[in-house]
Motif scaffolding. Structure first.
Motif, PDB file in Angstrom:
ATOM      1  N   PRO A  45     -10.900  20.908 -30.144  1.00  0.00           N
ATOM      2  CA  PRO A  45     -10.905  20.180 -31.422  1.00  0.00           C
ATOM      3  C   PRO A  45     -10.228  20.961 -32.549  1.00  0.00           C
ATOM      4  CG  PRO A  45     -13.039  19.972 -30.383  1.00  0.00           C
ATOM      5  CD  PRO A  45     -12.259  20.951 -29.552  1.00  0.00           C
ATOM      6  N   ASN A  46     -10.365  22.296 -32.563  1.00  0.00           N
ATOM      7  CA  ASN A  46      -9.713  23.081 -33.614  1.00  0.00           C
ATOM      8  C   ASN A  46      -8.198  22.961 -33.529  1.00  0.00           C
ATOM      9  OD1 ASN A  46     -12.005  24.008 -34.791  1.00  0.00           O
ATOM     10  ND2 ASN A  46     -12.156  25.845 -33.503  1.00  0.00           N
ATOM     11  N   LEU A  48      -6.576  20.563 -32.234  1.00  0.00           N
ATOM     12  CA  LEU A  48      -6.205  19.190 -32.596  1.00  0.00           C
ATOM     13  C   LEU A  48      -6.173  19.014 -34.115  1.00  0.00           C
ATOM     14  CD1 LEU A  48      -5.462  16.692 -31.002  1.00  0.00           C
ATOM     15  CD2 LEU A  48      -7.839  15.992 -31.070  1.00  0.00           C
ATOM     16  N   ARG A  49      -7.160  19.569 -34.752  1.00  0.00           N
ATOM     17  CA  ARG A  49      -7.193  19.476 -36.227  1.00  0.00           C
ATOM     18  C   ARG A  49      -5.980  20.176 -36.824  1.00  0.00           C
ATOM     19  NH1 ARG A  49     -12.848  19.189 -35.610  1.00  0.00           N
ATOM     20  NH2 ARG A  49     -13.101  21.433 -35.344  1.00  0.00           N
ATOM     21  N   GLU A  52      -2.983  18.086 -36.512  1.00  0.00           N
ATOM     22  CA  GLU A  52      -2.970  17.008 -37.505  1.00  0.00           C
ATOM     23  C   GLU A  52      -2.430  17.515 -38.839  1.00  0.00           C
ATOM     24  OE1 GLU A  52      -7.028  15.489 -36.990  1.00  0.00           O
ATOM     25  OE2 GLU A  52      -6.188  13.498 -37.338  1.00  0.00           O
ATOM     26  N   VAL A  81      -5.835  10.074 -30.183  1.00  0.00           N
ATOM     27  CA  VAL A  81      -6.101  10.266 -31.627  1.00  0.00           C
ATOM     28  C   VAL A  81      -4.906   9.819 -32.471  1.00  0.00           C
ATOM     29  CG1 VAL A  81      -7.804  12.094 -31.267  1.00  0.00           C
ATOM     30  CG2 VAL A  81      -5.398  12.698 -31.539  1.00  0.00           C
ATOM     31  N   LYS A  82      -4.014   9.101 -31.819  1.00  0.00           N
ATOM     32  CA  LYS A  82      -2.871   8.466 -32.498  1.00  0.00           C
ATOM     33  C   LYS A  82      -1.971   9.486 -33.189  1.00  0.00           C
ATOM     34  CE  LYS A  82      -5.408   4.145 -33.047  1.00  0.00           C
ATOM     35  NZ  LYS A  82      -6.591   4.502 -32.288  1.00  0.00           N
TER      36      LYS A  82
END
Lengths: 91, 882
Positions: A45-46, A48-49, A52, A81-82
């Motif tokens: 998740p990190n 991925l963030r 983004e 997550v598009k």
């Protein structure tokens, strides 16, 4: 197109750090930034963030972030997550 | 959605969006995990849940004031340990199940984000259960606990999240709404990134979930009827019911609500309840109880009573009971609003009903089931399997619990081998999408990966075929007491019947049944059956063309199986092996059918088909079944030596059409190809000779054999669109079948050789090969051509030359049918041709417009195409289609 851009290899064991380095590179970039994901098996998740945020930064600077060698499992995560539309992909 | 958004503050929306975003990210990350990764996380979560079972139970009791701490702790343990025991070896990632014999594999796809509502009655156990299921299936969950159980649920979520993340789960995999509102729930239920709503809660919340338009697992309310039948083990039953109904003070929605007791055991059962600590209410107490614990306005239970002890409820009502009373038992005389206690009561109050008969008992159980408990749970105590079966058929309940406690029994895994759950699907009766004990498979999208399978094919021929000149002599070897010869007037006149008679063993009683020389009618068939019955035939000899042999096949069918319904047996089918209507296998009597063909075309002596005309209804039906195939075929050319030229031509082209259509059929196989190709070669070589020199014995013999060989091919590979067109056209304009086929044939070859507008599903073929098969025929005939297209053209040309040589008209117009008449007939022709089953094995699916175009092509007629000259050796690729 991409050959003139900055090229960064992302370490599979230190994905977030690699992406942070990419953010810094992007801050001073005037052309595409290529991130080589060949060594990355999985993201968390990190990561991925951070991706983004990277995409947001690239949008702001009107430069492209090109992801190279992304395995299909990670590609599916980005799709869910598009985020795929916000990067370019190189085989 | 706009109204919902308007009802929420910007901050609240940001908060809710944050939860969804977090869950969506976690779910996306989770897709990268393997089964081993997931299983490594689940076990420590389960251990954490077990460790905190009592702590969470206390929290739940403190917050909700419902239930019993010991039972809540037990529920938490079941929700972890029992559920783990069920899921630990289950595959939930990647391939989860394989069916190698069917070529099917099931592959799991996570749902993503699940929005989960949890109830006040089982708050922490439901959370623990759902967390384990979610991790096992790689999903993220946003929890929305009942407002009166928020804190304990939040703690349960926290404990699960910590354990999961510590062992590798993505952060944010579980979140829990704090102080949520109905608007929050409504917003999340409709959020585009929420994949599934799992609503375990009150009817209102479940309805809201289903109304959101999202896929939802909802749990309906219960009202469990119990039938305590007189053969039951009463001691066990009473203890089980008390155990169940008092478990967590009756908060499990599967717990018993009304026990219907057989009259014979009623008093002793109540005594046993009383002995074990139940208070049996008298009439007045029952009335008082009903008025207090059931809301008279709504007819539903009073929330204040839910999950309370029996003694507290007694105090609430003003009943005087012993201090250790476990359960209040209230006798009722019926079900419905006038009997308030006949509804669901999630507290230790149990209604009982005295039934005078089994029928009355079952009727009351149905009433209870339908008084708010459809689809949920029902319980029966009995040793009588018939009673248990009848009860199971009558109750609409996802769980029928037999000889065990309702609540703990329904949870699964303790008293039975049902799937452990904390969420009971209640099926459509309860407004739910499933009757399952909700489990990991409800948290997955299951993808079926179906590999192409090759259907088993067949090649069936009659047991015995005797061929060549004087093959009829073989009749001597078939002993018979009574033989009936089915034939037509012409066969008698030209002496064929006498020829046959000479070869029948002398001790046989022979009767000749002459039928008209036309396609058999029902009336004619039934007259034949009468003759067979009268002479008690043990052998039938069909001597004639296709019509006679078809008639004999149907006579045999009706003779052996008088109950056979010919109309029903003619029902359409797509695949012979999967047909709905089966031919009779039980036979009243048995007769051998020997078919002696007197034309060289239909091949009816070896086919499993028979055409029957129903003049009254003005239509023909085709019967098809291998049981119709004659037992013995005699292919003796002496019976065709006197065939007229026109008949020789028409039947010969019919034979060629059979072979060509079988060759390109989607059911063609190497077995049928060998017959089809051989027949084609024989027709091209010997039909013109037989036509021009009728007394040429070799040509007649070869054509007679060719017809039989082609029939063997199409008996197994079927025919195609040529026959569909010919059937429709022939019937409408009274044109002989062979001639009608001939008029269509060149156009059908061109049609099938082209690129189909619509492909025919054909699992046994790799790609479209009709054109290649035609090219192969051209090679066999030595027609030349370099490319497949050229070879097909040459086959068309050769066919047209053959037809010209046989003096077949070049067009329908040449038959004297006017364009106007043909145009008028066209809609009906197309309709009938499309309804004809023949084209269903054609390689190219004909559109209605294409059928019309084929008819018009045949009407306009053929013109000889250019013949490619070069003769090239066949290539491996061209042959590979066989």
């Amino acid at each position: 197109m991409t050959s003139n851009g900055e090229w960064l290899e992302i370490d599979g064991e230190r994905v977030v750090q690699g992406l942070q380095a990419a953010r810094e590179a992007l801050a001073s970039a005037h052309s595409d930034v290529v991130l080589d994901f060949s060594a990355v098996r999985r993201i968390d998740p990190n990561a991925l963030r951070t991706m983004e945020k990277l995409a947001g930064l690239a949008d702001g600077k009107a430069v492209k972030v090109v992801l190279r060698g992304v395995n299909v499992d990670i590609y599916k995560v980005l799709k869910l997550v598009k985020l795929t539309s916000r990067f370019s992909f190189l085989a | 959605m706009a109204e919902i958004v308007a009802s929420l503050s910007e901050e609240r929306i940001a908060y809710l969006e944050g939860l969804v975003s977090q869950a969506r990210t976690a779910a996306a990350i989770f897709t990268q995990y393997t089964q081993e990764d997931v299983d490594r996380i689940v076990k420590p979560m389960v251990l954490a849940g077990l460790e905190q079972a009592q702590y969470l139970a206390r929290l739940a009791i403190e917050e909700t004031r419902l239930g019993v701490v010991e039972d809540k702790a037990l529920k938490n343990m079941v929700a972890t340990e029992f559920v783990y025991n069920y899921v630990k070896d289950k595959r939930t990632v990647g391939t989860i199940r394989e069916f190698p014999e069917r070529g099917v594999v099931e592959v799991a796809e996570p749902i993503g984000v699940i929005f989960s509502l949890t109830p006040i009655t089982n708050p922490t156990s439901t959370v623990l259960f759902k967390c384990i299921m979610a991790i096992k299936t790689r999903n993220a969950v946003i929890f929305s606990p009942h407002p009166s159980a928020g804190h304990c649920c939040y703690e349960a979520v926290r404990i699960m999240h910590e354990a999961a993340v510590k062992h590798g789960a993505p952060e944010g995999v579980f979140t829990c709404l704090e102080s949520q509102t109905l608007q929050d729930n409504a917003y999340l239920m409709r959020h585009k990134d929420v994949g599934l709503i799992d609503a375990t809660g009150g009817p209102g919340m479940v309805k809201a979930a289903y109304s959101s338009g999202k896929p939802a697992l909802g749990v309906g309310p219960g009202n469990t009827p119990v039938y305590l039948e007189k053969t039951a083990d009463l001691n066990m039953a009473v203890v089980d019911i008390i155990t169940s109904k008092t478990f967590d003070n009756g908060t499990i929605c599967a717990s018993e609500q009304t026990v219907v007791i057989d009259d014979e055991i009623y008093d002793s059962v109540l005594q046993k309840f009383s002995d074990l600590g139940a208070h049996i209410c008298n009439e007045k107490e029952t009335e008082l109880l009903g008025r207090t614990v059931i809301d008279p306005k709504t007819g539903y239970m009073q929330p204040l009573a839910v999950g309370q002890k029996a003694t507290d409820i007694a105090r609430m009502v003003g009943l005087s009971v012993k201090p250790n009373t476990k359960l209040l038992i209230a006798p009722i005389q019926g079900v419905g609003r006038e009997y308030p206690l006949s509804v669901e009561k999630l507290f230790p109050v149990l209604a009982v009903y005295r039934a005078k008969s089994v029928n009355e008992a079952l009727t009351v159980c149905v009433d209870v089931n339908h008084a708010g408990g459809i689809g949920h749970t029902a319980v029966v105590f009995s040793r009588n399997d018939e009673i248990i079966q009848k009860f199971s058929e009558l109750m609409n309940a996802g769980r029928i619990i037999v000889n065990s406690p309702g609540s703990i029994g329904a949870l699964g895994g303790v008293y039975n081998d049902m799937v452990p759950t904390f969420s009971f699907g209640c099926g459509t009766g309860g407004g739910n999408s499933t009757t399952d004990n909700v489990n990991v498979y409800n948290y997955l999208n299951i993808k079926r990966v179906a590999r192409r399978t090759q259907a088993h094919m067949w090649f069936r021929v009659p047991n015995q075929i005797y061929f060549n000149m004087n093959a009829v002599e073989n009749l001597r070897q078939f002993p018979s007491r009574s033989t009936v010869i089915i034939t037509n007037p012409a066969m008698e006149q030209i002496g064929h019947v006498d020829t046959v008679r000479r070869h029948i063993p002398p001790e046989t009683l022979v009767h000749v049944s002459v039928i008209p020389d036309a396609e058999p009618e029902v009336k004619v068939v039934m007259q034949g059956v009468e003759a067979l019955n009268f002479y008690k035939a043990d052998q039938i000899i069909a001597l004639g063309g296709g019509s006679v042999i078809d008639a004999a096949k149907i006579m045999k069918l009706k003779y052996e199986s008088p109950e056979a319904d010919l109309e029903e047996l003619a029902a359409p089918f797509l695949d012979l092996r999967k047909r709905v209507v089966q031919y009779p296998t039980e036979k009243v009597t048995k007769a051998r059918l020997i078919a002696i063909s007197t034309t060289s075309g239909t091949g009816s002596e070896v086919t499993p088909f028979a055409v029957l005309t129903n003049k009254q209804q003005g239509r023909k039906v085709t019967l098809a079944d291998y049981s119709l195939s004659p037992d013995v075929a005699i292919v003796d050319p002496q019976f065709v030596m006197s065939m007229p030229k026109g008949l020789t031509a028409d039947t010969g082209v019919d034979c060629l059409t059979h072979a060509l259509e079988a060759g390109v059929s989607i059911f063609a196989s190497p077995y049928t190809d060998s017959n089809a190709m051989q027949a084609i070669r024989m027709v091209f070589k010997f039909l013109p000779i037989a036509y021009e020199h009728p007394q040429d014995e070799e040509a007649r013999t070869m054509m007679h054999n060719a017809a039989c060989i082609a029939a063997i091919a199409f008996s197994n590979a079927s025919v195609g669109v040529n026959h569909a067109l010919a059937h429709a056209f022939g019937a409408r304009f009274g044109v002989a079948h062979g001639r009608a086929n001939a008029l269509m044939l060149p156009h059908v070859i061109a049609f099938n050789a082209g690129v189909p507008t619509k492909f025919m599903p054909s699992p046994n073929q790799r790609g479209y090969i009709a054109h290649k098969k035609y090219a192969m025929v051209a090679d066999l005939l030595g027609l030349g051509g370099k490319t497949i297209e050229e070879k097909v053209k040459n086959l068309e040309a050769a066919t047209e030359r053959l037809l010209d040589r046989l003096a077949i008209p070049r067009s329908i117009a040449e038959l004297g049918i006017s364009k106007e008449e043909f145009e008028r007939a066209m809609p009906e022709l197309v309709k009938i041709a499309f309804d004809d089953p023949s084209w269903r094995s054609n390689p190219r699916m004909p559109l209605l417009s294409e059928l019309a175009e084929l008819f018009w092509s045949a009407y306009r007629g053929r013109s000889l195409p250019t013949v490619a000259k070069a003769s090239q050796p066949q290539t491996a690729e061209e042959w590979s289609c066989v």
